[in-house]
Scaffold this motif. Structure first.
Motif, PDB file in Angstrom:
ATOM      1  N   VAL A 117       0.809  -1.116  -0.107  1.00 24.82           N
ATOM      2  CA  VAL A 117      -0.059  -0.019   0.088  1.00 24.82           C
ATOM      3  C   VAL A 117       0.983   1.220   0.020  1.00 24.82           C
ATOM      4  O   VAL A 117       1.516   1.585   1.088  1.00 24.82           O
ATOM      5  CB  VAL A 117      -0.917   0.120   1.417  1.00 24.82           C
ATOM      6  N   GLY A 118       0.925   2.046  -1.282  1.00 22.21           N
ATOM      7  CA  GLY A 118       1.498   2.934  -1.293  1.00 22.21           C
ATOM      8  C   GLY A 118       0.857   4.156  -1.082  1.00 22.21           C
ATOM      9  O   GLY A 118      -0.187   4.210  -0.770  1.00 22.21           O
ATOM     10  N   ALA A 119       1.487   5.514  -1.190  1.00 21.17           N
ATOM     11  CA  ALA A 119       0.788   6.765  -0.984  1.00 21.17           C
ATOM     12  C   ALA A 119      -0.191   7.149  -1.910  1.00 21.17           C
ATOM     13  O   ALA A 119      -1.345   7.880  -1.660  1.00 21.17           O
ATOM     14  CB  ALA A 119       1.677   7.995  -1.211  1.00 21.17           C
ATOM     15  N   GLN A 120      -0.342   6.507  -3.167  1.00 20.42           N
ATOM     16  CA  GLN A 120      -1.124   6.627  -4.238  1.00 20.42           C
ATOM     17  C   GLN A 120      -1.760   5.473  -4.728  1.00 20.42           C
ATOM     18  O   GLN A 120      -2.961   5.430  -5.129  1.00 20.42           O
ATOM     19  CB  GLN A 120      -0.621   7.497  -5.389  1.00 20.42           C
ATOM     20  N   ARG A 121      -1.133   4.328  -4.660  1.00 25.30           N
ATOM     21  CA  ARG A 121      -1.565   3.208  -5.437  1.00 25.30           C
ATOM     22  C   ARG A 121      -1.348   1.942  -4.294  1.00 25.30           C
ATOM     23  O   ARG A 121      -0.501   1.932  -3.483  1.00 25.30           O
ATOM     24  CB  ARG A 121      -1.119   2.748  -6.563  1.00 25.30           C
TER      25      ARG A 121
END
Length: 236
Positions: free
Chosen positions: A190-194
């Motif tokens: 789980v990244g900042a955008q996707r």
């Protein structure tokens, strides 16, 4: 002397006012979750109701602990979470413990043909969610009485999620803890955008019905496993 006494009196009045200030007055100035209403009590000790669309409202209670930390608890008939909170930009939770029903999480984009059921037990430290930033957390979660309902209806046993920060994403390593008709392993980033999902599902060799059903979820591998790969916006 009079000026000093007047200053101390003013300080005392401000302190008493702050201690008794209704929490609802400060809610608009705090970065709190959407849907929080029916706020009662003071900033130091109070309660509220948190409404999620399509869900039973959660009763939320809080009390000042020390320094910049507050204790909190959120509960209803299917959820009992508690921990600590620090005010600031985003959501800063030094600890999260307890359990919640899976239907409180929106997982419809991940499993389209089946709905996950069961209880998610959480034992997490330093959960930080800030807009535009990689989420931070450390700890363990266990999906108890895991199961699928829908086109696939089957028990998954207990599934463990080990949670730790990665280089540019929060990493959830996933594995089945016990024998079950469907075995699960893989990871979620789980990244900042996707987010990126990469799961491997293996049906019992004695269950050809499950093997056929799993083929609708992902890519069938030569050894019979099904690989489920998904990605999308994380919404953080």
């Amino acid at each position: 002397m009079r000026a000093r006494l007047a200053g101390l009196a003013l300080l005392a009045v401000l302190l008493i006012a702050g201690l008794s200030l209704p929490a609802r007055v400060l809610v608009p100035f705090l970065d709190l979750p959407d849907g929080l209403g029916q706020v009662q009590g003071t900033v130091w000790s109070g309660s509220a109701r948190w409404r999620q669309p399509g869900q039973q409202p959660l009763d939320v209670r809080w009390g000042w602990q020390s320094g910049r930390e507050w204790r909190w608890q959120a509960l209803d008939g299917a959820t009992d979470l508690q921990g600590r909170w620090r005010p600031g930009r985003g959501l800063d939770l030094p600890a999260v413990r307890g359990w919640l029903a899976l239907d409180r999480l929106d997982l419809s984009d991940w499993l389209i043909v089946a709905r996950p059921v069961g209880i998610l037990e959480l034992d997490l430290d330093e959960v930080e969610l800030s807009p535009g930033q990689v989420p931070q957390a450390m700890g363990r979660a266990v999906w108890r009485q895991a199961g699928l309902v829908g086109a696939i209806q089957e028990s998954l046993g207990d599934i463990e999620l080990l949670i730790a920060p990665g280089t540019d994403a929060l990493v959830l390593d996933i594995r089945s803890l016990q024998s079950a008709p469907i075995q699960v392993r893989g990871r979620i980033d789980v990244g900042a955008q996707r987010y990126q999902v990469d799961l491997w599902l293996r049906a019992d060799r004695e269950r050809p019905d499950l093997q056929r059903a799993l083929r609708d979820l992902g890519e069938v591998q030569p050894d019979g496993q099904v690989r489920l790969r998904l990605s999308g916006r994380s919404g953080l």
